[in-house]
Design a protein around this motif. Structure first.
Motif, PDB file in Angstrom:
ATOM      1  N   LYS A   1       1.170   3.905  -3.168  1.00 36.52           N
ATOM      2  CA  LYS A   1       0.691   5.525  -2.744  1.00 36.52           C
ATOM      3  C   LYS A   1       1.726   6.389  -3.373  1.00 36.52           C
ATOM      4  CE  LYS A   1      -0.235   5.662   1.670  1.00 36.52           C
ATOM      5  NZ  LYS A   1      -0.754   6.184   2.914  1.00 36.52           N
TER       6      LYS A   1
ATOM      7  N   TYR B   1       0.695  -1.254  -0.025  1.00 38.46           N
ATOM      8  CA  TYR B   1       0.104   0.010  -0.021  1.00 38.46           C
ATOM      9  C   TYR B   1       0.724   1.199  -0.224  1.00 38.46           C
ATOM     10  CZ  TYR B   1      -3.580   3.053   1.337  1.00 38.46           C
ATOM     11  OH  TYR B   1      -4.612   4.484   1.397  1.00 38.46           O
TER      12      TYR B   1
ATOM     13  N   CYS C   1       1.784   6.886  -7.020  1.00 37.17           N
ATOM     14  CA  CYS C   1       0.764   7.714  -7.278  1.00 37.17           C
ATOM     15  C   CYS C   1       1.086   9.432  -7.050  1.00 37.17           C
ATOM     16  CB  CYS C   1      -0.590   7.298  -6.624  1.00 37.17           C
ATOM     17  SG  CYS C   1      -1.262   5.677  -7.091  1.00 37.17           S
TER      18      CYS C   1
END
Length: 188
Positions: free
Chosen positions: A119, A115, A122
């Motif tokens: 992130k 995760y 992104c």
């Protein structure tokens, strides 16, 4: 009075709560599918790399991303209880062959590792849309420095793994499969 600032904040709060629940629902549904999750992250990384390649810039953002991923990797490969720092009686890694088996518990679990990396890619991708983050640098020096940092950090981590005899991966470890049924194999 309708449409006051209190109602706008309430509507925004309701939207954020609703979005947060839907997002958490999809995160929870992705938990049992690690291969699909990592393939999605690989796709996001490929999009980011292609964007940086075609823009010929944002090397500082990429360097920061590399340092962050290296930091996450160290947490992923490290035990939750470090024998060098914590001298606890019951929760430490076995250091001798006669010690009781204790499963390896990571400092950073796989899901949180995935995760956080997703992130990070992104956020780095979004940063490539703002020219303020495109600082001109000579990228080969940053790449060489990152490689040296990676090698030194991994050397230290591998020596730590050898010293305290732990393997942070489950490849090749014995797994319990349950009792085998021998009645069906006796067939005449």
């Amino acid at each position: 009075m309708e449409g006051g600032p209190g109602e706008e904040t309430s509507a925004l709060g309701q939207w954020r709560t609703s979005f947060s629940r839907v997002f958490q629902h999809y995160l929870d549904r992705s938990t049992p599918h690690p291969v699909r999750r990592w393939l999605g992250t690989l796709a996001a990384a490929a999009v980011y790399v292609l964007r940086v390649y075609f823009l010929q810039g944002f090397y500082i953002v990429s360097y920061g991303l590399g340092i962050y991923i290296l930091n996450l990797l160290i947490g992923f490969l490290s035990p939750q209880v470090d024998p060098e720092l914590d001298h606890l009686d019951g929760a430490s890694l076995p250091t001798k062959g006669s010690d009781e088996f204790r499963p390896f518990v990571r400092r950073l679990p796989e899901f949180k590792f995935w995760y956080s990396i997703t992130k990070a890619f992104c956020v780095a991708f979004v940063m490539t849309f703002f020219s303020a983050f495109d600082v001109p640098v000579f990228w080969p020096i940053l790449l060489c420095y990152w490689i040296v940092l990676f090698v030194l950090t991994m050397k230290r981590q591998i020596l730590h793994m050898i010293k305290y005899r732990y393997v942070p991966f489950s490849v090749g470890k014995k797994r319990y499969t349950g009792k085998k049924s021998y009645a069906s194999t006796s067939g005449d």
